[in-house]
Design a protein around this motif. Structure first.
Motif, PDB file in Angstrom:
ATOM      1  N   ASP A  75      -0.513  -2.555  -4.649  1.00 17.99           N
ATOM      2  CA  ASP A  75      -1.859  -3.133  -4.671  1.00 17.99           C
ATOM      3  C   ASP A  75      -2.915  -2.125  -4.245  1.00 17.99           C
ATOM      4  O   ASP A  75      -4.060  -2.191  -4.703  1.00 17.99           O
ATOM      5  N   ILE A  76      -2.535  -1.232  -3.346  1.00 15.42           N
ATOM      6  CA  ILE A  76      -3.478  -0.280  -2.751  1.00 15.42           C
ATOM      7  C   ILE A  76      -2.869   1.120  -2.812  1.00 15.42           C
ATOM      8  O   ILE A  76      -1.771   1.347  -2.309  1.00 15.42           O
ATOM      9  N   LEU A  77      -3.589   2.040  -3.431  1.00 16.62           N
ATOM     10  CA  LEU A  77      -3.170   3.442  -3.449  1.00 16.62           C
ATOM     11  C   LEU A  77      -4.233   4.279  -2.759  1.00 16.62           C
ATOM     12  O   LEU A  77      -5.409   4.221  -3.120  1.00 16.62           O
TER      13      LEU A  77
ATOM     14  N   VAL B  98      -4.611  12.504 -10.120  1.00 14.31           N
ATOM     15  CA  VAL B  98      -4.629  11.980 -11.487  1.00 14.31           C
ATOM     16  C   VAL B  98      -3.328  11.265 -11.827  1.00 14.31           C
ATOM     17  O   VAL B  98      -3.329  10.125 -12.341  1.00 14.31           O
ATOM     18  N   PHE B  99      -2.207  11.892 -11.525  1.00 15.91           N
ATOM     19  CA  PHE B  99      -0.938  11.317 -11.965  1.00 15.91           C
ATOM     20  C   PHE B  99      -0.422  10.212 -11.048  1.00 15.91           C
ATOM     21  O   PHE B  99       0.331   9.339 -11.505  1.00 15.91           O
ATOM     22  N   MET B 100      -0.838  10.206  -9.790  1.00 19.42           N
ATOM     23  CA  MET B 100      -0.561   9.040  -8.949  1.00 19.42           C
ATOM     24  C   MET B 100      -1.317   7.831  -9.489  1.00 19.42           C
ATOM     25  O   MET B 100      -0.763   6.727  -9.600  1.00 19.42           O
TER      26      MET B 100
ATOM     27  N   VAL C  77       0.292   4.040 -11.009  1.00 20.11           N
ATOM     28  CA  VAL C  77       0.141   2.715 -10.391  1.00 20.11           C
ATOM     29  C   VAL C  77      -0.777   1.777 -11.170  1.00 20.11           C
ATOM     30  O   VAL C  77      -0.690   0.555 -11.003  1.00 20.11           O
ATOM     31  N   ILE C  78      -1.636   2.318 -12.007  1.00 20.86           N
ATOM     32  CA  ILE C  78      -2.620   1.469 -12.684  1.00 20.86           C
ATOM     33  C   ILE C  78      -2.004   0.384 -13.577  1.00 20.86           C
ATOM     34  O   ILE C  78      -2.491  -0.756 -13.573  1.00 20.86           O
ATOM     35  N   PRO C  79      -0.943   0.644 -14.342  1.00 21.12           N
ATOM     36  CA  PRO C  79      -0.385  -0.446 -15.151  1.00 21.12           C
ATOM     37  C   PRO C  79       0.007  -1.678 -14.332  1.00 21.12           C
ATOM     38  O   PRO C  79      -0.251  -2.808 -14.758  1.00 21.12           O
ATOM     39  N   GLY C  80       0.587  -1.471 -13.168  1.00 14.58           N
ATOM     40  CA  GLY C  80       0.951  -2.600 -12.317  1.00 14.58           C
ATOM     41  C   GLY C  80      -0.266  -3.339 -11.797  1.00 14.58           C
ATOM     42  O   GLY C  80      -0.267  -4.576 -11.694  1.00 14.58           O
ATOM     43  N   MET C  81      -1.317  -2.599 -11.479  1.00 14.62           N
ATOM     44  CA  MET C  81      -2.550  -3.229 -11.017  1.00 14.62           C
ATOM     45  C   MET C  81      -3.205  -4.027 -12.139  1.00 14.62           C
ATOM     46  O   MET C  81      -3.672  -5.150 -11.939  1.00 14.62           O
TER      47      MET C  81
ATOM     48  N   ALA D 295       0.839  -1.205   0.000  1.00 11.95           N
ATOM     49  CA  ALA D 295       0.000   0.000   0.000  1.00 11.95           C
ATOM     50  C   ALA D 295       0.868   1.247   0.000  1.00 11.95           C
ATOM     51  O   ALA D 295       1.945   1.273   0.598  1.00 11.95           O
ATOM     52  N   LEU D 296       0.385   2.279  -0.651  1.00 13.02           N
ATOM     53  CA  LEU D 296       1.018   3.600  -0.609  1.00 13.02           C
ATOM     54  C   LEU D 296      -0.042   4.611  -0.214  1.00 13.02           C
ATOM     55  O   LEU D 296      -1.089   4.716  -0.862  1.00 13.02           O
TER      56      LEU D 296
END
Length: 255
Positions: A88-90, A123-125, A129-133, A10-11
């Motif tokens: 996994d978690i943002l 938006v940019f965070m 992370v979305i590609p990894g998810m 998580a971040l």
């Protein structure tokens, strides 16, 4: 179904104090490995990490300005390297009203500061992370809005309120984009939450008491109240929610 997050990375942005700290501590208490990020107050960030570690959890500290795309890249890469996997978690908690400014006095510079720290960072965070998810076919994103996004906020807070309303709209659109990849995107919208730098800075004691008097539950919220909603959305309990807003405000705003 339970709230355990064992093995999850998580971040939580802006997690050196307040709502961010409470969220980081609660996620770690439920088994997540947590990246704690801060902008200016390293000592507070170290305190957050210490609280987590003393309770037997895992946490690492990172400094970043999340209005800057290059620093977002370094932050996320650092968390991934520290914990050996993609996020996994943002939880996009970082945000600020910056200053109360009536529209007649609003400058372009101040407008950019407010929009950047709230909307641009979110938006940019998410973008990072979305590609990894997607690659894992799973992920949880929680974006932090505000009751101000519904009611326009207090004096001199119209641009802040607009940025928070934009976060809600953006999150719903993003939720539709990534739902097919197993990624959920939800919104937590805090009301009057005490024990935070926000109200220590921007709210007088008289205004605080007047606001509490108008809350049906007759108390201000705590950072832990907000953290509980985040845990729900990031655990198995919230698996079938996406594009949803949880209002954490004691009844001061009901949809």
């Amino acid at each position: 179904m339970n709230t355990q997050l064992n093995g999850k990375i998580a971040l939580v942005t802006g997690s050196n104090a307040g709502i961010g700290r409470a969220t980081a501590v609660l996620l770690a208490a439920n088994g997540a490995k947590v990246g704690v990020s801060y902008l200016n107050n390293k000592e507070q960030g170290e305190e957050t990490v210490a609280i987590i570690r003393q309770a037997g959890g895992q946490a690492e500290l990172f400094q970043a300005d999340v209005t800057d795309a290059a620093q977002i890249e370094s932050l996320v890469s650092g968390v991934e390297s520290a914990f050996g996997g993609t996020i996994d978690i943002l939880v996009n908690n970082a945000g600020h009203m910056v200053q109360r400014v009536p529209n007649v006095d609003m400058t372009e510079e101040m407008y950019d500061k407010i929009m950047n720290v709230n909307l641009k960072s979110t938006v940019f965070m998410c973008k990072r992370v979305i590609p990894g998810m997607k690659a894992k076919g799973a992920g949880r994103i929680v974006n932090m809005a505000s009751v101000a996004g519904h009611n326009g906020g207090g004096p001199g807070a119209s641009i802040y309120a607009a940025s928070k309303a934009a976060i809600s709209a953006y999150s719903k659109g993003l939720a539709k984009e990534v739902a097919g990849d197993g990624v959920t995107v939800n919104i937590v919208s805090p009301g009057f939450i005490g024990q935070t730098a926000f109200h220590s800075t921007f709210t007088t004691d008289a205004a605080r008491q007047a606001t509490i008097g108008g809350i049906p539950l007759k108390r201000e919220g705590t950072p832990e109240d907000v953290a509980g909603a985040v845990l729900y959305l990031t655990s198995e309990l919230g698996a079938y929610l996406t594009g949803e807003t949880i209002e954490v405000n004691g009844g001061m705003f009901m949809r």
